[in-house]
Write an enzyme that holds these catalytic residues in place. Sequence first.
Site, PDB file in Angstrom:
ATOM      1  N   ASN A  23       0.845  -1.192   0.000  1.00 23.97           N
ATOM      2  CA  ASN A  23       0.000   0.000   0.000  1.00 23.97           C
ATOM      3  C   ASN A  23       0.880   1.242   0.000  1.00 23.97           C
ATOM      4  OD1 ASN A  23       0.581   0.818   2.808  1.00 23.97           O
ATOM      5  ND2 ASN A  23      -0.415  -1.128   3.280  1.00 23.97           N
ATOM      6  N   PHE A  69      -3.944   4.121  14.765  1.00 26.99           N
ATOM      7  CA  PHE A  69      -4.082   5.123  13.718  1.00 26.99           C
ATOM      8  C   PHE A  69      -5.207   4.683  12.786  1.00 26.99           C
ATOM      9  CE2 PHE A  69      -0.833   8.506  13.145  1.00 26.99           C
ATOM     10  CZ  PHE A  69      -0.221   8.380  14.378  1.00 26.99           C
ATOM     11  N   ILE A  77      -3.095  -6.730  14.565  1.00 23.39           N
ATOM     12  CA  ILE A  77      -2.029  -6.639  15.579  1.00 23.39           C
ATOM     13  C   ILE A  77      -2.474  -5.750  16.732  1.00 23.39           C
ATOM     14  CG2 ILE A  77       0.398  -6.027  15.953  1.00 23.39           C
ATOM     15  CD1 ILE A  77       0.687  -6.341  12.810  1.00 23.39           C
TER      16      ILE A  77
HETATM   17  O1  C5P Z   1      -8.799  -1.429  10.873  1.00 26.52           O
HETATM   18  P1  C5P Z   1      -7.747  -0.514  10.365  1.00 26.52           P
HETATM   19  O2  C5P Z   1      -6.732  -1.202   9.497  1.00 26.52           O
HETATM   20  O3  C5P Z   1      -8.258   0.719   9.717  1.00 26.52           O
HETATM   21  O4  C5P Z   1      -7.019  -0.030  11.703  1.00 26.52           O
HETATM   22  C1  C5P Z   1      -5.897   0.776  11.669  1.00 26.52           C
HETATM   23  C2  C5P Z   1      -5.116   0.624  12.929  1.00 26.52           C
HETATM   24  O5  C5P Z   1      -4.970  -0.753  13.256  1.00 26.52           O
HETATM   25  C3  C5P Z   1      -3.705   1.122  12.762  1.00 26.52           C
HETATM   26  O6  C5P Z   1      -3.255   1.555  14.020  1.00 26.52           O
HETATM   27  C4  C5P Z   1      -2.973  -0.116  12.285  1.00 26.52           C
HETATM   28  O7  C5P Z   1      -1.573  -0.045  12.539  1.00 26.52           O
HETATM   29  C5  C5P Z   1      -3.639  -1.193  13.100  1.00 26.52           C
HETATM   30  N1  C5P Z   1      -3.713  -2.496  12.424  1.00 26.52           N
HETATM   31  C6  C5P Z   1      -3.021  -3.567  12.928  1.00 26.52           C
HETATM   32  N2  C5P Z   1      -3.111  -4.803  12.340  1.00 26.52           N
HETATM   33  C7  C5P Z   1      -3.899  -4.982  11.260  1.00 26.52           C
HETATM   34  C8  C5P Z   1      -4.613  -3.903  10.727  1.00 26.52           C
HETATM   35  C9  C5P Z   1      -4.494  -2.668  11.331  1.00 26.52           C
HETATM   36  O8  C5P Z   1      -2.279  -3.394  13.919  1.00 26.52           O
HETATM   37  N3  C5P Z   1      -3.967  -6.173  10.704  1.00 26.52           N
END
Ligand code: C5P
Length: 401
Positions: free
Chosen positions: A211, A329, A313
Amino acid sequence: MDLAGKKIVLGLTGGIACYKAAEFTRALIKAGASVQVVMTAAATHFITPVTMQGLSGKTVFTDQWDARIGNNMPHIDLTRDADAIVIAPCSADFIFKLAHGACDDLLSTLCVARPATVPLLAAPAMNVEMWQNPATQRNLTQLQADGIQLLGPDAGEQACGEVGMGRMLEADQLLEEVIASFQPKLLKGKRVLVTAGPTFEPIDPVRGITNLSSGKMGYAVARAAYEAGAEVTLVSGPTALTTPYGVRRISIQTAQQMHDIVMAQMAAHGGTDIFVAVAAVADWRVANASSQKLKKNADGSAPQLVFEQNPDILATVAALPKAPYCVGFAAESENLLQYGEAKRIRKNVPLLVGNIGHDTFGKDDNQLVLFDAGGHTELARAGKQELARQLIAAIAARLGK
Ligand code: C5P
């Protein structure tokens, strides 16, 4: 202009690393500082006062008996309006002099005569054996006990051909350290883990899905946390960025690798106090990734990719029984206020930082909205480093610092 209005007295002592002091002077000035150079006699064997005067735009002082200062007291007058004294390079001999309060030339006298409110920073530079010598180490211990901040040194190849500790930091690293020295130590003693950048999910050995995250915001947050005195680990997807000085970086490619490293850090001795998930983690990975490069089919048919969801995560960390203070974020494309608050609740984190993705990806500035249980606060458009410092202050405030 991180050093706008700051007055730095830059002391040079004898060492090959004096060549780096030229670049460092330029870097300080570019960051907004004014630089008053003072050199020992030994330093003038390595770089001329003419060069340092040309770069700093100010008369260089080398002599205790210099009559150009009205009252003939350069050792007093040169530091009275200074914000910091930085000795770079700082030789083994000068470390000895600082440790013992010697006053036998202008620079050493000026250091001893500095007001107690003017911080003294020293960037050691010497041969590895000189660095390791017990006498040097004794003197360094004394410097630290006296509140003198050491910048580096680094390990690596040395001008003499030997390898080891004693290389002076590079100009950009010294600059980061000087800027950091002016930041309030709001997170002193805290362990901070930051994720940053994109992830890369392979399709085959040469292709993948990623991305547009540049990693800049996450790296800025890691740097701001270090500036605030924290011990910082950065788990980063592929980016072209330089690791902020003082930050430990672990590089990963996939979301699963990022997850595994983050969870290992959580379980590590001492754990983590604050987790800031800035990374743009891929929501899905390719379940049927090929171990060999996919070839075009003669009939024109495209490969069928099957996706499976990656672990979340942030949500996983936030759900730990002894979860650190978690900051998420959210990069949205619309309805930031509504989606941001909803995401904070869904992820179960005390603080969520929202921004508009297409307004920030790859850029050096950004605009943030902080969501917490009390509502939302907007941080006006500014450079990412500045916003990262505001975010760190906001986190520290919520932790009662
Ligand atoms: O659900 P979304 O991807 O929009 O959420 C964004 C937040 O979740 C960010 O802080 C991103 O680093 C974290 N995130 C994560 N693991 C994922 C997806 C998003 O830690 N698989």
